[in-house]
Design an enzyme around this catalytic site. Structure first.
Site, short mmCIF file in Angstrom:
data_model
loop_
_atom_site.label_atom_id
_atom_site.label_comp_id
_atom_site.label_asym_id
_atom_site.label_seq_id
_atom_site.Cartn_x
_atom_site.Cartn_y
_atom_site.Cartn_z
N GLY A 115 0.81 -1.20 0.00
CA GLY A 115 0.00 0.00 0.00
C GLY A 115 0.86 1.26 0.00
N ASP A 116 0.30 2.34 0.54
CA ASP A 116 0.96 3.64 0.44
C ASP A 116 2.33 3.63 1.12
OD1 ASP A 116 0.53 6.54 -0.40
OD2 ASP A 116 1.06 6.79 1.70
N THR A 138 -4.29 -2.88 -1.02
CA THR A 138 -4.88 -2.49 0.25
C THR A 138 -6.37 -2.79 0.23
OG1 THR A 138 -5.45 -0.64 1.73
CG2 THR A 138 -5.06 -0.08 -0.57
N ILE A 139 -6.88 -3.31 1.33
CA ILE A 139 -8.32 -3.53 1.39
C ILE A 139 -9.07 -2.21 1.47
CG2 ILE A 139 -8.07 -5.79 2.51
CD1 ILE A 139 -9.04 -4.42 5.12
N ASP A 140 -8.37 -1.12 1.83
CA ASP A 140 -9.02 0.18 2.00
C ASP A 140 -9.37 0.85 0.68
OD1 ASP A 140 -8.57 -0.25 4.72
OD2 ASP A 140 -6.71 0.89 4.72
N GLU A 235 -14.32 2.79 10.50
CA GLU A 235 -13.54 3.05 11.71
C GLU A 235 -13.06 4.50 11.80
OE1 GLU A 235 -10.13 0.49 11.68
OE2 GLU A 235 -9.39 1.25 9.76
N ARG A 279 -26.58 -3.20 19.59
CA ARG A 279 -25.46 -4.12 19.68
C ARG A 279 -24.42 -3.75 18.61
NH1 ARG A 279 -27.56 -4.86 23.73
NH2 ARG A 279 -28.29 -6.80 24.72
N HIS A 285 -10.04 -7.89 11.73
CA HIS A 285 -9.14 -8.55 10.80
C HIS A 285 -9.79 -9.67 10.00
CE1 HIS A 285 -6.17 -6.24 13.01
NE2 HIS A 285 -5.33 -6.50 12.03
#
Length: 361
Positions: A115-116, A138-140, A235, A279, A285
Site C-alpha cells: 500500500g501507500d 490495500t483492502i481500504d 472506523e 449491539r 481482521h
C-alpha cells in the site's frame, strides 16, 4: 537485459497477495526464463537478506489462498529501521544495505507489492537509482492512482455477508445493529458493503455525522413499522463537532495511529437518546483474511503479469494500475502520498440516498 528479479509483499496482509506472487513467478520464469527471488516479511527480508529462490512449483495451489507465502510486515521501514543495540532500540537508515543486497544477488528489478507505505519506500528507492516496479495492495481502496486495489472486493464481500447475517438477528430482537468496518480515513468498504447489504445508515469519514440525524432515521423507521435498523460505520468516521476514535498508538510504527471504537461510542449515544437496544459487531481482521473472491484473483493476476511485462519493457519506477477496464502504469511519484477518498457528492452516495440510506448529516 533482465535475468533476475526480486519480489516482496509489504504492509498489512490482504486477499490476493498470493495470486500476485503466482502471476509474477509464473510469468517471469515461464515466459521470460528469468530467475525470481522472494524476500521474506516485507522490507525486513531485504534488510536482513532473508530470502528464497523461487521454483515454479512453489506457487502451485496458492491462487485461492489468503495471506502471503512470503510473509509481510507493516513495521519495517528500511529508511527508518528498528535495530537492537546493547538491549536498546535504535532506528537507522538501512536503505544502502538494501541496495547492496539487491546488487549482491544480481537482481535487475524489484517488484514491491503493498500500500501507500510500501510504495512510498519504493518511490524513495527509485530516487536512489534502484530499479523497482510497484503493485498496489490495500483492502481500504484508498490509493489515488488506481481505480481499484486488489483485496478490496474481498473485504467488501466479507462485510456484506456480515450485514446479511445481522439483519436476521436485528429483526428478531427489534434491535439496532452496528457493524464497524475497516478503511482508516476512507469510507469505501463501509459505503459499498452498506449499499450491497441494505444498511439503513452508513457513516464514513468523508461525511461527518450528527447523532440526532441518526436517531431521527431510527425513529422514522419505527414509525413505518420497522423496529430494527442496521448501521454500518467506518472506523474513521467522526461526528461533526469531534474527531476520530483512536484505539491505541503504536510507538515508532510507520503508521502509529490505530483507529477503532467508534461503533461502541455511537451505540452508547443511541441507547441513551432512544432507549433502543443496540449491539455492536467489530469486524476487524476478518476483513483481511480468507479466500480472495474471483474479482480479486483476476485483478491480482492481471497486476502480476503486467508488472513483469512492464519490467521487460524497461518501465522502471512505476506502479501498475487499473484505470477503467485497462491495466496501465503510473509513476510512483504520482502514485503515493495522496489518499483516494469517497466523494460526498459522487454517484454511490447519490444512489444510496435515493434508496433511503442515511449518512448522519
Amino acid at each position: 537485459m533482465i535475468k533476475k528479479i526480486g519480489v516482496l509483499t509489504g504492509g498489512g496482509d490482504c486477499p490476493g497477495l498470493n495470486a500476485v506472487l503466482r502471476a509474477v513467478v509464473k510469468t517471469a520464469m515461464g515466459k521470460y526464463n528469468w530467475e525470481v527471488i522472494g524476500f521474506k516479511d516485507g522490507y525486513r527480508g531485504l534488510v536482513m537478506n532473508d530470502y528464497i529462490q523461487f521454483k515454479v512449483g512453489d506457487v502451485s495451489g496458492i491462487l485461492d489462498k489468503g495471506g502471503t507465502i512470503l510473509g509481510s510486515s507493516n513495521r519495517d521501514n528500511p529508511f527508518n529501521f528498528r535495530i537492537e543495540k546493547n538491549g536498546k532500540a535504535e532506528y537507522k537508515d538501512m536503505s544502502e544495505r538494501v541496495i547492496d543486497n539487491v546488487c549482491m544477488h544480481g537482481i535487475d528489478c524489484m517488484v514491491l507489492i503493498g500500500g501507500d507505505g510500501t510504495l512510498t519506500s519504493a518511490r524513495d528507492f527509485a530516487r536512489k537509482g534502484m530499479k523497482v516496479m510497484g503493485v498496489p495492495k490495500t483492502i481500504d481502496n484508498d490509493l489515488s492512482a488506481t481505480d481499484t486495489t486488489f483485496g478490496f472486493m474481498t473485504a467488501v464481500e466479507t462485510a456484506t455477508e456480515a450485514i446479511d447475517k445481522l439483519h436476521s438477528t436485528a429483526e428478531a430482537h427489534h434491535r439496532v445493529m452496528i457493524l464497524e468496518v475497516m478503511g482508516r480515513y476512507a469510507g469505501w468498504i463501509a459505503l459499498e458493503a452498506g449499499i450491497a447489504g441494505g444498511a439503513d445508515v452508513i457513516l464514513i469519514p468523508e461525511i461527518p455525522y450528527d447523532i440526532k440525524s441518526i436517531t431521527d432515521k431510527i425513529s422514522e423507521r419505527k414509525q413505518q413499522g420497522k423496529h430494527f435498523s442496521i448501521i454500518v460505520v467506518a472506523e474513521g468516521a467522526k461526528p461533526k463537532d469531534g474527531d476520530v476514535v483512536v484505539s491505541k498508538v503504536v510507538e515508532n510504527s510507520p503508521d502509529p495511529i490505530r483507529l477503532g471504537g467508534i461503533g461502541n461510542r455511537i451505540a452508547d449515544e443511541l441507547e441513551k437518546s432512544t432507549g433502543h437496544e443496540t449491539r455492536v459487531t467489530v469486524l476487524g481482521h476478518l476483513q483481511r483474511g480468507g479466500r480472495p473472491v474471483p474479482f480479486d484473483r483476476i485483478l491480482s493476476t492481471r497486476y502480476g503479469v503486467a508488472a513483469v511485462e512492464m519490467i521487460n519493457e524497461g518501465k522502471f519506477g512505476n506502479m501498475v494500475a487499473l484505470q477503467g477496464n485497462s491495466i496501465t502504469d503510473v509513476s510512483l511519484e504520482d502514485a503515493v502520498g495522496k489518499l483516494k477518498t469517497v466523494d460526498p457528492d459522487g454517484e454511490l452516495i447519490r444512489i444510496a440516498r435515493s434508496v433511503g440510506v442515511g449518512f448522519g448529516d
